[in-house]
Design an enzyme around this catalytic site. Structure first.
Site, PDB file in Angstrom:
ATOM      1  N   ARG A 112      18.728 -15.319 -88.394  1.00 19.13           N
ATOM      2  CA  ARG A 112      18.300 -15.406 -89.810  1.00 19.13           C
ATOM      3  C   ARG A 112      18.375 -16.838 -90.337  1.00 19.13           C
ATOM      4  NH1 ARG A 112      23.341 -13.096 -90.217  1.00 19.13           N
ATOM      5  NH2 ARG A 112      24.886 -14.255 -91.432  1.00 19.13           N
ATOM      6  N   ARG A 171      47.698 -12.442 -97.011  1.00 18.90           N
ATOM      7  CA  ARG A 171      46.590 -13.164 -97.630  1.00 18.90           C
ATOM      8  C   ARG A 171      46.913 -13.368 -99.094  1.00 18.90           C
ATOM      9  NH1 ARG A 171      43.293 -15.494 -94.458  1.00 18.90           N
ATOM     10  NH2 ARG A 171      42.798 -13.598 -93.339  1.00 18.90           N
ATOM     11  N   GLY A 222      40.172 -18.296 -94.677  1.00 17.76           N
ATOM     12  CA  GLY A 222      40.307 -17.792 -93.301  1.00 17.76           C
ATOM     13  C   GLY A 222      39.430 -16.578 -93.048  1.00 17.76           C
ATOM     14  N   THR A 237      26.180 -23.163 -89.673  1.00 19.08           N
ATOM     15  CA  THR A 237      26.006 -22.897 -91.108  1.00 19.08           C
ATOM     16  C   THR A 237      27.193 -22.152 -91.711  1.00 19.08           C
ATOM     17  OG1 THR A 237      24.858 -20.839 -90.589  1.00 19.08           O
ATOM     18  CG2 THR A 237      23.490 -22.816 -90.882  1.00 19.08           C
ATOM     19  N   HIS A 289      46.792 -22.783 -95.202  1.00 19.66           N
ATOM     20  CA  HIS A 289      47.797 -21.762 -94.908  1.00 19.66           C
ATOM     21  C   HIS A 289      49.197 -22.348 -95.076  1.00 19.66           C
ATOM     22  CE1 HIS A 289      44.579 -19.341 -93.549  1.00 19.66           C
ATOM     23  NE2 HIS A 289      44.717 -19.420 -92.237  1.00 19.66           N
ATOM     24  N   CYS A 302      44.205 -20.602 -86.366  1.00 22.53           N
ATOM     25  CA  CYS A 302      44.627 -21.614 -87.338  1.00 22.53           C
ATOM     26  C   CYS A 302      46.121 -21.527 -87.649  1.00 22.53           C
ATOM     27  CB  CYS A 302      43.811 -21.500 -88.621  1.00 22.53           C
ATOM     28  SG  CYS A 302      43.490 -19.825 -89.144  1.00 22.53           S
ATOM     29  N   ARG A 335      41.177 -16.915 -75.798  1.00 20.97           N
ATOM     30  CA  ARG A 335      42.487 -17.538 -75.929  1.00 20.97           C
ATOM     31  C   ARG A 335      43.525 -16.991 -74.944  1.00 20.97           C
ATOM     32  NH1 ARG A 335      42.454 -16.984 -82.443  1.00 20.97           N
ATOM     33  NH2 ARG A 335      41.076 -18.734 -82.924  1.00 20.97           N
TER      34      ARG A 335
HETATM   35  C1  2RA Z   1      42.388 -15.909 -90.935  1.00 16.60           C
HETATM   36  N1  2RA Z   1      43.264 -17.045 -88.967  1.00 16.60           N
HETATM   37  O1  2RA Z   1      42.959 -16.765 -91.613  1.00 16.60           O
HETATM   38  C2  2RA Z   1      42.307 -16.056 -89.438  1.00 16.60           C
HETATM   39  C3  2RA Z   1      40.915 -16.348 -88.988  1.00 16.60           C
HETATM   40  N2  2RA Z   1      40.473 -17.608 -89.379  1.00 16.60           N
HETATM   41  O2  2RA Z   1      41.828 -14.912 -91.417  1.00 16.60           O
END
Ligand code: 2RA
EC number: 1.2.1.11
Length: 329
Positions: free
Chosen positions: A37, A227, A157, A9, A234, A126, A97
């Site tokens: 849940r 970010r 992400g 989900t 990305h 990713c 990993r």
């Molecule tokens: C991110 N690669 O983009 C990490 C986890 N998916 O926050």
């Protein structure tokens, strides 16, 4: 094949189901698995409704393969239980990993490492997957000495809450900052938590996973992960120093010839990869390929991919396809 999707989900779990459908993966039975849940809720797969079940029940059903995207803690606890029951686990979390006994697999690069003995297989991070899809063919040709990578990462992400935050900020009528770290009109120089060396876990994943997948600890990697308010995928600005010199057009040909990579690189007509166009696709897109004239044997390029697809779900499904195709499960 009897397939469990653990974290069915969640954002990646839903994309795993979508990719299994799109690729007509031979699913004879599907077991969508989620936390307590969510047990009893329904998901749709191949036009059929399935009730979400819990982990205990899923293990007892002994699926052939379990595709995990449920976080590291769940993987650490439950992947061994599935493996013990005879299930082959492909795990999207970071839990396994760097475990020396576990394979870290990008099918186009190192699927041949896999055997029927591998019952827990790790899907790389990713941002690592898209980087390595470009680095591997160039490493094989010119041998990489050092990589400096800056990532510009989609908020998907971090999960659905970040997407909702961004939408809320778009709709924000009031001027005040509703969130301590606003995403809208911002760039946050932190993906995941900081480690004791001043780098974030995301940055250390890029460094450590690159070495493991290339099988070469001599490759030096310096990473900065940012970010940004994007949802499609990305992006990565990459500088590579090779041991050997290169011709730019040879680099473009080597990349274009590598399965799963598409070169989009023509500055005469402003052609280059962008996340808004990579979204929903499985290829890794490379552009802005150009010599770095500041030092010998060095190259800059720009790499973009949908982090939920090739960066997670599609790579995991491709591993599963390889396992089935080679009769390893
Ligand atoms: C991110 N690669 O983009 C990490 C986890 N998916 O926050």
């Amino acid at each position: 094949m009897r397939i469990a999707v653990v974290g069915a989900t969640g954002m990646v779990g839903r994309v795993i189901l979508q990719v299994l459908e799109e690729r007509n993966f031979p699913v004879s039975e599907l077991f969508p698995v989620a936390s307590e849940r969510s047990i009893g809720t329904e998901i749709t797969f191949n036009k059929k409704n399935y009730k979400v079940i819990g982990l205990e029940e899923a293990v007892s059903l002994k699926p052939d393969i379990a595709l995990f995207s449920a976080g590291g803690e769940t993987s650490l606890e439950w992947a061994p239980k599935f493996a013990e029951a005879g299930t082959t686990v492909v795990d999207n979390s970071s839990a396994w990993r760097m475990d020396p006994s576990k394979k870290l697999v990008i099918p186009e690069i190192n699927a041949s490492l896999l055997s029927s003995e591998d019952k827990i297989i790790a899907n790389p991070n990713c941002s690592t997957i898209q980087l390595l899809m470009a680095l591997k063919p160039l490493h094989d040709t010119y041998r990489i000495k050092r990589v400096v990578v800056s990532t510009y990462q989609s908020i998907t992400g971090t999960g659905v809450k970040a997407v909702q935050q961004l939408e809320n900020e778009y709709r924000q009528e009031k001027g005040e900052m509703a969130y301590p770290y606003p995403i809208h009109r911002n760039a946050i120089p932190q993906c995941d938590v900081f480690t004791e060396n001043g780098y974030t876990k995301e940055e250390m994943k890029l460094t450590n996973e690159t070495k493991k997948i290339l099988g070469d600890d001599s490759v030096q990697v310096s990473a900065t992960a940012i970010r940004i308010p994007v949802v499609g995928g990305h992006s990565e600005s990459v500088n590579i120093e090779f041991e050997r010199d290169f011709e730019e057009n040879d680099v473009r040909r080597i990349l274009q010839d590598f399965p799963g990579v598409t070169v989009q690189d023509n500055t005469d007509v402003n052609t280059y990869p962008m996340p808004i166009y990579a979204e929903g696709k499985d290829d890794v897109f490379v552009g802005r390929i150009r010599r770095d004239y500041s030092q010998p044997n060095s190259l800059n390029m720009w790499i973009v991919a949908d982090n939920l697809r090739k960066g997670a779900a599609t790579n995991a499904v491709q591993i599963t396809e390889y396992l089935v195709g080679k009769n390893l499960v």
